[in-house]
Write a protein that holds these residues in place. Structure first.
Motif, PDB file in Angstrom:
ATOM      1  N   ALA A   1      19.356   9.621  48.284  1.00 13.18           N
ATOM      2  CA  ALA A   1      20.904   9.965  48.515  1.00 13.18           C
ATOM      3  C   ALA A   1      21.882   8.987  48.061  1.00 13.18           C
ATOM      4  CB  ALA A   1      21.026   9.850  49.626  1.00 13.18           C
ATOM      5  N   VAL A   2      22.516   8.363  46.600  1.00 17.67           N
ATOM      6  CA  VAL A   2      23.292   7.798  46.316  1.00 17.67           C
ATOM      7  C   VAL A   2      24.685   6.994  47.756  1.00 17.67           C
ATOM      8  CG1 VAL A   2      25.450   9.110  44.915  1.00 17.67           C
ATOM      9  CG2 VAL A   2      24.238   6.587  44.178  1.00 17.67           C
ATOM     10  N   ALA A   3      24.798   8.274  48.543  1.00 17.63           N
ATOM     11  CA  ALA A   3      25.610   7.800  49.666  1.00 17.63           C
ATOM     12  C   ALA A   3      24.573   7.040  50.217  1.00 17.63           C
ATOM     13  CB  ALA A   3      26.457   9.658  50.141  1.00 17.63           C
ATOM     14  N   LEU A   4      23.851   6.933  50.186  1.00 19.78           N
ATOM     15  CA  LEU A   4      23.742   5.863  51.619  1.00 19.78           C
ATOM     16  C   LEU A   4      23.368   3.883  50.539  1.00 19.78           C
ATOM     17  CD1 LEU A   4      21.291   8.066  52.721  1.00 19.78           C
ATOM     18  CD2 LEU A   4      23.372   7.624  53.819  1.00 19.78           C
ATOM     19  N   ALA A   5      23.285   4.069  48.930  1.00 17.34           N
ATOM     20  CA  ALA A   5      23.361   3.288  48.270  1.00 17.34           C
ATOM     21  C   ALA A   5      24.002   1.876  49.065  1.00 17.34           C
ATOM     22  CB  ALA A   5      23.477   3.398  47.297  1.00 17.34           C
ATOM     23  N   SER A   6      25.772   2.307  49.185  1.00 16.48           N
ATOM     24  CA  SER A   6      26.174   0.747  50.226  1.00 16.48           C
ATOM     25  C   SER A   6      26.980   0.754  50.586  1.00 16.48           C
ATOM     26  CB  SER A   6      27.030   0.963  48.723  1.00 16.48           C
ATOM     27  OG  SER A   6      28.026  -0.153  49.371  1.00 16.48           O
TER      28      SER A   6
ATOM     29  N   GLY B   1      30.985  11.551  52.960  1.00 18.23           N
ATOM     30  CA  GLY B   1      30.892  11.940  54.527  1.00 18.23           C
ATOM     31  C   GLY B   1      29.913  12.816  54.881  1.00 18.23           C
ATOM     32  N   ALA B   2      29.681  14.142  53.554  1.00 17.72           N
ATOM     33  CA  ALA B   2      28.460  14.509  53.792  1.00 17.72           C
ATOM     34  C   ALA B   2      27.280  14.039  53.774  1.00 17.72           C
ATOM     35  CB  ALA B   2      28.312  15.784  52.746  1.00 17.72           C
ATOM     36  N   TYR B   3      26.583  13.298  52.678  1.00 17.47           N
ATOM     37  CA  TYR B   3      25.480  12.172  53.500  1.00 17.47           C
ATOM     38  C   TYR B   3      25.573  11.282  54.621  1.00 17.47           C
ATOM     39  CZ  TYR B   3      23.859  14.197  48.679  1.00 17.47           C
ATOM     40  OH  TYR B   3      22.914  14.875  47.331  1.00 17.47           O
ATOM     41  N   GLU B   4      26.277  11.014  55.029  1.00 13.23           N
ATOM     42  CA  GLU B   4      26.072  11.046  56.374  1.00 13.23           C
ATOM     43  C   GLU B   4      26.094  12.080  57.183  1.00 13.23           C
ATOM     44  OE1 GLU B   4      30.065   9.012  57.233  1.00 13.23           O
ATOM     45  OE2 GLU B   4      30.179   8.312  55.514  1.00 13.23           O
ATOM     46  N   ARG B   5      26.765  13.067  57.298  1.00 11.02           N
ATOM     47  CA  ARG B   5      25.700  13.892  57.555  1.00 11.02           C
ATOM     48  C   ARG B   5      24.441  14.459  58.485  1.00 11.02           C
ATOM     49  NH1 ARG B   5      31.840  16.695  56.905  1.00 11.02           N
ATOM     50  NH2 ARG B   5      33.495  15.426  58.131  1.00 11.02           N
ATOM     51  N   ILE B   6      24.371  15.219  56.784  1.00 12.93           N
ATOM     52  CA  ILE B   6      22.953  15.404  56.573  1.00 12.93           C
ATOM     53  C   ILE B   6      22.409  14.145  56.974  1.00 12.93           C
ATOM     54  CG2 ILE B   6      21.655  15.106  54.795  1.00 12.93           C
ATOM     55  CD1 ILE B   6      23.716  16.367  53.018  1.00 12.93           C
ATOM     56  N   ARG B   7      21.980  12.778  56.841  1.00 15.60           N
ATOM     57  CA  ARG B   7      21.268  11.871  57.311  1.00 15.60           C
ATOM     58  C   ARG B   7      21.169  11.857  58.795  1.00 15.60           C
ATOM     59  NH1 ARG B   7      20.830   5.933  59.322  1.00 15.60           N
ATOM     60  NH2 ARG B   7      19.283   5.820  58.353  1.00 15.60           N
TER      61      ARG B   7
END
Length: 564
Positions: free
Chosen positions: A5-10, A90-96
């Protein structure tokens, strides 16, 4: 397994709570730990910001509603590629967070003790993916709580078909795990809510695919939507709010129910069995916190299009262009006569009296004293489009921002309409029996004398069944965050959105009673409130933010949008 998930890449893109990093230890040692962890999911649900803020799903981004005095860049087609976008990260924070709970549930010795919390994690993971897919189309599926330093994170996006299958499976898992809605605390999701949401998700993607040439896939998903909706209907746990004591105004008062005197029948939230999943508010513990009534009723900040007003049927069940009961536009009241009762209770009818949270009702008797206390007496619009809403405006005395009615995330009326549309789009036909257990219930909730929609009625009057199903949905769910998404999935936004945003027909009594509106008129005599709206194929999806494309070039920008 889909990973990355690129949202988690940084870490610069994320603000992960320290406790979210704990995949084992004392955090997951008791059922209460799972429940506490799941509590945060409920901070993600929509509320009255859906109506008043410039939110992705709000009707202000559609063809029906606008902010007075300003132009929305999304509805007029001038939005651009953003540098950053909190919706994506924000969506990927929540998915995590959902993935963390699911992963740790597998290590817990007794699933039965934590099944509600696990079901909530599956439900909200699907919720987050639906928000992502509606906005961006293809997105990356991640089904495990990958650490921010994991080298496997960069990946291309997964096709929306895979994302849909992933959501469907999550919602089926949620249905198996969640308790009945009647057995969970107010505002928590039950298994019926998971099925109701499945009907929304599958109908959305089913029609998206059908109207883009993938008919087999579309009908398959519409079948899933119909089955899910029917499951909720057959549960017998929910019903439309239509108490006889409120008569034709029942739907109006449903939206402003509070646990204090708020209507003439003395009904409160406990009398409402229509809300399947809701965001709960309380005047003392959790007021709405937005100037709901003042914006809707007093400031005139929101204006409604003539297109929407014209959608309301006449009392004989026919559109205004076909009905002999339609009274035309010569007086300020004539077009409101003999219409669907929802028109006068959703919008503000000229000549009516309106109360607010400051200039409030006294006892709902309609006495001379109560009329004298009204915010607006013998209402006559003199600005905007000439059409204005009253939905969500209280009539009781309460301080600004302290209204406390609940926000319906999923209500039974939507499930009924999901069912009708899903059956029709699955089969290219719908029986009278299916119409009678779904669409006709909402149609006749406050219109007991209106003829039911049947196949013979449609044929005899030259009506399109599809158009009537869509009309009913638009009328019933106005200002609840569906219209722009519906236009997108039906692939009719390219037709509807570029139309001028029109106001009242500038004729007859209006010309003598309003004065100079300062607006041009079109060939039909309607005031033109906004013109020059644009809709291109690219607008069916939002652009991905530039920072995410820089972090992961494999994402690729959505078609038609400039950028990396």
């Amino acid at each position: 397994m889909a990973i990355g998930a690129v949202a988690l890449a940084s870490t610069a893109c994320l603000d992960l709570e320290p406790k979210d990093q704990l995949a084992d230890g004392n955090l997951w040692s008791a059922p209460g730990d799972f429940e506490s962890f799941a509590n945060k999911f409920y901070e993600w649900t929509p509320n009255f910001g859906m109506i008043y803020d410039d939110y992705i799903h709000c009707d202000k981004r559609s063809d029906l509603l606008a902010d007075r005095g300003s132009r929305n860049v999304y509805s007029n087609g001038t939005n651009t590629v953003p540098e950053k976008d909190g919706d994506y990260t924000g969506a990927y924070e929540r998915i995590r967070r959902c993935n963390l709970l699911i992963e740790n549930s597998k290590k817990y010795p007794n699933l039965e003790d934590i099944r509600q919390s696990v079901g909530e994690a599956y439900f909200f993971r699907a919720w987050c993916y639906f928000q992502l897919m509606q906005k961006y189309g293809d997105v990356i599926i991640v089904d495990e709580p990958i650490d921010v330093t994991d080298p496997r994170m960069n990946a291309p996006r997964d096709d929306r078909s895979l994302v849909t299958d992933f959501m469907v499976e999550d919602l089926r898992q949620a249905t198996e795990l969640l308790k009945p809605t009647s057995d969970v605390a107010e505002g928590r999701i039950g298994w019926e809510g998971a099925q109701a949401f499945l009907s929304r998700v599958a109908l959305y993607e089913g029609t998206w695919q059908k109207f883009r040439g993938n008919e087999a896939r579309g009908k398959e998903l519409c079948g899933i939507a119909a089955t899910a909706a029917k499951t909720v209907m057959e549960s017998g746990k929910f019903e439309l709010f239509r108490p006889a004591a409120l008569g034709d105004s029942a739907q109006k008062y449903m939206f402003i129910l509070e646990d204090t005197q708020c209507n003439g029948a003395g009904l409160t939230k406990g009398d409402n069995k229509e809300y399947i999943f809701k965001t709960c508010f309380d005047q003392t513990l959790k007021p709405i916190g937005k100037n709901v009534t003042r914006e809707v009723l007093v400031s005139g900040a929101q204006i409604v299009s003539a297109k929407f007003a014209n959608m309301y049927l006449c009392s004989d069940g026919l559109p205004i262009e076909k009905s002999p009961k339609f009274q035309g536009y010569q007086t300020v009241k004539s077009e409101w006569m003999n219409r669907d009762n929802r028109m006068r209770y959703t919008l503000r009818r000229p000549g009516d009296n309106f109360w607010s949270n400051i200039n409030s009702r006294i006892d709902w008797s309609g006495s001379a004293e109560e009329i004298a206390a009204a915010e607006s007496k013998n209402y006559l619009p003199n600005a905007g489009s000439g059409y204005a809403p009253q939905k969500w405006a209280t009539e009781r005395k309460v301080d600004n921002k302290y209204e406390s009615y609940d926000y319906p995330i999923i209500r039974y009326a939507e499930v009924l309409l999901n069912y009708a549309e899903a059956v029709y789009e699955r089969d290219d036909a719908i029986s009278d029996a299916d119409l009678n257990i779904s669409l006709n219930l909402t149609r006749q909730r406050v219109n007991k004398d209106m003829p039911a929609l049947t196949n013979s009625f449609a044929a005899a009057n030259g009506l399109s069944m599809r158009e009537e199903i869509r009309r009913e949905r638009t009328i019933e769910l106005f200002q609840e965050g569906f219209r722009i998404d519906d236009l997108k999935r039906w692939k009719t936004a390219e037709i509807e959105m570029p139309m001028d945003f029109l106001g009242i027909k500038w004729t007859g009594e209006w010309q003598s009673r309003w004065g100079n509106p300062g607006l041009p008129t079109n060939a039909d005599g309607n005031l033109i409130y906004e013109t020059g709206r644009n809709w291109e194929e690219k607008h069916y999806l939002y652009p991905l933010p530039i920072d995410q494309l820089q972090l992961n070039p494999k994402l690729g920008q959505n078609p038609g949008w400039a950028g990396l």
